[in-house]
Design a protein around this motif. Structure first.
Motif, short mmCIF file in Angstrom:
data_model
loop_
_atom_site.label_atom_id
_atom_site.label_comp_id
_atom_site.label_asym_id
_atom_site.label_seq_id
_atom_site.Cartn_x
_atom_site.Cartn_y
_atom_site.Cartn_z
N PRO A 1 -5.37 -6.57 10.60
CA PRO A 1 -4.27 -5.72 10.12
C PRO A 1 -3.04 -5.96 10.97
O PRO A 1 -3.13 -6.54 12.06
CB PRO A 1 -4.80 -4.29 10.32
N LYS A 2 -1.88 -5.52 10.49
CA LYS A 2 -0.67 -5.63 11.30
C LYS A 2 -0.80 -4.73 12.52
O LYS A 2 -1.40 -3.65 12.44
CB LYS A 2 0.57 -5.24 10.49
N PHE B 1 -2.11 -0.72 12.85
CA PHE B 1 -3.29 -0.49 13.69
C PHE B 1 -2.97 0.49 14.82
O PHE B 1 -3.75 1.40 15.10
CB PHE B 1 -3.79 -1.81 14.27
N SER B 2 -1.81 0.32 15.46
CA SER B 2 -1.44 1.18 16.58
C SER B 2 -1.28 2.63 16.14
O SER B 2 -1.73 3.55 16.82
CB SER B 2 -0.15 0.68 17.23
N ILE C 1 -5.61 1.56 5.52
CA ILE C 1 -5.05 1.02 4.27
C ILE C 1 -3.56 0.86 4.51
O ILE C 1 -2.87 1.83 4.81
CB ILE C 1 -5.32 1.96 3.08
N ASP C 2 -3.06 -0.35 4.37
CA ASP C 2 -1.65 -0.65 4.66
C ASP C 2 -0.90 -0.85 3.35
O ASP C 2 -0.90 -1.95 2.77
CB ASP C 2 -1.55 -1.89 5.54
N PHE C 3 -0.20 0.20 2.91
CA PHE C 3 0.53 0.13 1.65
C PHE C 3 1.91 -0.51 1.79
O PHE C 3 2.70 -0.50 0.84
CB PHE C 3 0.65 1.52 1.01
N MET D 1 -7.08 -3.33 3.08
CA MET D 1 -7.95 -2.25 3.56
C MET D 1 -8.91 -2.83 4.59
O MET D 1 -9.54 -3.86 4.35
CB MET D 1 -8.74 -1.65 2.40
N TRP D 2 -9.00 -2.17 5.73
CA TRP D 2 -9.88 -2.60 6.81
C TRP D 2 -10.79 -1.45 7.23
O TRP D 2 -10.33 -0.31 7.35
CB TRP D 2 -9.09 -3.05 8.03
#
Length: 232
Positions: A53-54, A58-59, A82-84, A93-94
């Motif tokens: 993920p970016k 993540f942070s 989930i990074d929209f 999605m991770w």
């Protein structure tokens, strides 16, 4: 010598008590401090041959995860991101095993049909909006509905996603979440606001993260979790 040792032991115990008391009063401060002092968590994340993920998403997910853990919300050591901000045509999605700091799954995931076409841009906490909600969720119980095995979600941020259960925003499988749909339509299919996942992965995803693990839906338009907006 014994007296000196006893003195330092007593002093250490007093300091530990004060620190723990302060943590209870200011959980966000200490959660942020913990993440800040462990900024190498991202760099040491085991990708398990998946795309990472970016770091920004993540942070922010990690910061909220530790805050929620300090408040006793989280009972299961998985963090779902989930990074929209990403295209729906890629896996955004991770699922991360926090005990091992390891990605165990990376999947396609749909956003609500009124949130946007290829990209999710508009979000809502309102019933019948057909839009996705952002922020931190706690996974709940499973049930069998029109989409088969599904997973209920509880939004943890007031005014942001706390209507999730009332809106029936759940994790479920859908045939429009697939590479073939992307190939035929130039984008992923869209839901009524649920984070829908591929049918062939839905059972594995749901069984892994059910029962009080943390799920975070990220978009740069929203700040990280605010303790003042947490549902107690």
């Amino acid at each position: 010598m014994k007296k000196i040792n006893f003195f330092y032991l007593a002093l250490f115990a007093l300091m530990s008590f004060a620190t723990n008391l302060s943590k209870e009063k200011h959980p966000k401060k200490y959660a942020f401090s913990y993440v800040k002092n462990n900024s190498n968590v991202y760099n040491s994340l085991d990708s398990n041959n998946f795309q990472l993920p970016k770091e920004e998403s993540f942070s922010k997910a990690l910061e909220g995860y530790y805050l929620l853990k300090s408040k006793g919300f989280i009972k299961k050591e998985f963090l779902t991101i989930i990074d929209f901000s990403l295209s729906s045509s890629i896996k955004r999605m991770w699922i991360i095993d926090m005990n091992q700091n390891k990605i165990i799954l990376n999947s396609l995931v749909a956003h609500g049909k009124n949130s946007g076409e290829e990209y999710a841009e508009d979000f809502s906490n309102s019933n019948q909006s057909n839009k996705s909600s952002l922020g931190f969720f706690l996974t709940g119980e499973t049930y069998n509905g029109k989409h088969g095995l599904s997973l209920k979600l509880d939004g943890l941020e007031k005014g942001i996603n706390d209507n999730a259960r009332k809106r029936e925003v759940v994790v479920h499988g859908a045939d429009y979440v697939s590479e073939s749909f992307i190939k035929n339509n130039k984008r992923l299919g869209r839901s009524q606001g649920c984070p829908a996942v591929p049918v062939e992965l839905s059972k594995k995803i749901i069984e892994t993260i059910k029962n009080k693990s943390c799920l975070f839906i990220y978009h740069p338009s929203k700040d990280a979790i605010q303790s003042s907006k947490l549902i107690s």
